[in-house]
Write a protein that holds these residues in place. Structure first.
Motif, short mmCIF file in Angstrom:
data_model
loop_
_atom_site.label_atom_id
_atom_site.label_comp_id
_atom_site.label_asym_id
_atom_site.label_seq_id
_atom_site.Cartn_x
_atom_site.Cartn_y
_atom_site.Cartn_z
N GLY A 80 0.81 -1.22 0.00
CA GLY A 80 0.00 0.00 0.00
C GLY A 80 0.84 1.26 0.00
O GLY A 80 0.54 2.22 -0.73
N LEU A 81 1.89 1.29 0.80
CA LEU A 81 2.75 2.48 0.84
C LEU A 81 3.44 2.72 -0.49
O LEU A 81 3.60 3.87 -0.92
N ARG A 82 3.83 1.64 -1.16
CA ARG A 82 4.46 1.80 -2.47
C ARG A 82 3.47 2.38 -3.48
O ARG A 82 3.84 3.24 -4.31
N LEU A 83 2.24 1.93 -3.44
CA LEU A 83 1.22 2.45 -4.35
C LEU A 83 0.93 3.92 -4.06
O LEU A 83 0.81 4.74 -4.98
N VAL A 107 -3.31 4.91 6.15
CA VAL A 107 -4.30 6.00 6.08
C VAL A 107 -3.61 7.32 5.78
O VAL A 107 -4.03 8.08 4.90
N GLU A 108 -2.55 7.61 6.50
CA GLU A 108 -1.83 8.88 6.31
C GLU A 108 -1.25 8.97 4.90
O GLU A 108 -1.32 10.03 4.25
N ALA A 109 -0.72 7.87 4.41
CA ALA A 109 -0.09 7.87 3.08
C ALA A 109 -1.10 8.19 1.99
O ALA A 109 -0.82 8.97 1.07
N GLY A 117 -8.19 5.40 -1.00
CA GLY A 117 -7.72 4.22 -0.29
C GLY A 117 -8.94 3.53 0.29
O GLY A 117 -9.61 4.09 1.16
N ALA A 118 -9.25 2.34 -0.18
CA ALA A 118 -10.44 1.62 0.26
C ALA A 118 -10.04 0.27 0.84
O ALA A 118 -8.98 -0.27 0.52
N PRO A 338 -9.45 6.56 15.46
CA PRO A 338 -9.50 7.87 14.81
C PRO A 338 -10.92 8.25 14.41
O PRO A 338 -11.76 7.39 14.19
N ALA A 339 -11.18 9.53 14.33
CA ALA A 339 -12.51 10.04 14.02
C ALA A 339 -12.98 9.55 12.66
O ALA A 339 -12.20 9.21 11.79
#
Length: 344
Positions: A80-83, A107-109, A117-118, A338-339
């Motif tokens: 995911g981070l690479r994408l 999430v942050e990325a 991002g799903a 997280p909210a």
């Protein structure tokens, strides 16, 4: 979708779930599956004439707009981070990551780059549960008292890196909170290891939602049959959703008058009419992919389950494991997710 360029999609992970993603991606209007990836090859022969590459970088070289991530959970974060770094949208199979910290990094990325991002909490797209949620919102069951789920079946050979709590129970955690739009306040769990594998293969846990609803969940990889039931009991009756068959049934509380006051005081509810609803039974995975396509294209309100929303069921799953380890209930209000993890 005519007149518009299709979403160029890739798929990484060609195991049991990956083969279903490949089939559905080929069927979604407005999506072109341009390549698949798996370092272990293509055991189910899903590539056909498409390029088969070894890793996520191979997919990126094909010029993809979006990628479906169906690799083992331990690799969700790295892929995911690479994408995200490459500016590519992603639909990641659930659970969102192997632990909460990794999920937060994903999430942050994606959010920091404005990418879709799903996470694949597919039960939200099941017609029985979608109908059930609409009927709960309309007040058909009255005040919700309890939600109970059962998710049982044999061990899937595809799973090696997480136990039944993170792999299966996250479905029930997510759908329970989503149905009544209330997060978990506390959980108490028991797990067992009965098959010689390093991770738990049985869990029974109870919970209480923020709105006071009491929940119970039975999940295992030890049953020689498959069961996927959600039972919602309220002041007006009980809904039973079978997500294997996408059937929804309502059992109404009966009204039986009696002149014997002592009996009336203790009678409680009685059987009333039973209704089985006729539903449009579209394949949930197809509906999920259509929602992802629309989100990537920016078509209308988003219907995907976001990576941020995926953090909440993962946190509850970790709390259930923690409870089973300590023998004590876990108060989730001490470490809130997280909210905006429960969607509108």
């Amino acid at each position: 979708m005519s007149g518009r360029h299709p979403v160029r999609a890739g798929l990484i992970g060609l195991g049991m779930m990956g083969r279903h993603h490949a089939r559905v991606l080929r069927a979604v209007d407005g999506v072109e599956l341009v390549g698949v990836a798996d370092p272990c090859g293509d055991p189910h022969g899903v590539a056909g004439g498409l390029p088969l590459v070894d890793d996520v970088d191979g997919l990126l070289r094909l010029g993809v707009d979006a990628v479906v991530v169906a690799v083992p959970t331990a690799y969700h974060e790295a892929v995911g981070l690479r994408l995200a770094e490459a500016g590519v949208h992603a639909l990641v199979e659930k659970p969102v990551a192997h632990d909460g910290a990794a999920g937060c990094r994903l999430v942050e990325a994606f959010e920091s780059r404005g990418l879709v991002g799903a996470v694949g909490h597919i039960e939200r797209y099941n017609p029985a549960l979608q109908s059930l949620r609409a009927r709960l919102e309309a007040g058909d069951v009255g005040e919700v008292h309890q939600i109970a789920t059962r998710r049982q079946g044999p061990f899937p050979a595809r799973i090696a890196d997480v136990g039944v709590v993170k792999d299966l129970a996250t479905h029930d955690i997510d759908l329970t909170a989503w149905l009544v739009q209330s997060g978990f306040r506390s959980v108490f769990g028991q797990v067992a290891h009965k098959s010689g594998r390093p991770h738990e293969d049985l869990v029974a846990f109870s919970g209480r939602l923020e709105d006071g609803t009491v929940t119970s969940h039975l999940v295992n990889w030890l049953s020689p049959f498959k069961e996927r039931l959600t039972v919602v009991t309220g002041s007006r009756g009980t809904f039973v959703a079978d997500t294997l068959t996408a059937d929804l049934t309502f059992y109404e509380n009966g009204t039986v008058d009696t002149s014997w006051d002592a009996v009336a005081a203790f009678r409680g509810v009685s059987e009333g009419s039973m209704v089985r609803y006729a539903l449009d039974k579209r394949e949930p995975l197809l509906v999920e992919h259509e929602a992802f396509r629309d989100a990537v294209r920016g078509d209308g309100p988003s219907r995907v389950v976001t990576l941020r929303e995926g953090l909440s069921p993962l946190r509850v799953a970790e709390a259930a494991i923690e409870s089973a380890t300590t023998g004590r209930p876990v108060d989730l209000s001490r470490d809130p997710a997280p909210a905006s993890v429960v969607p509108a």
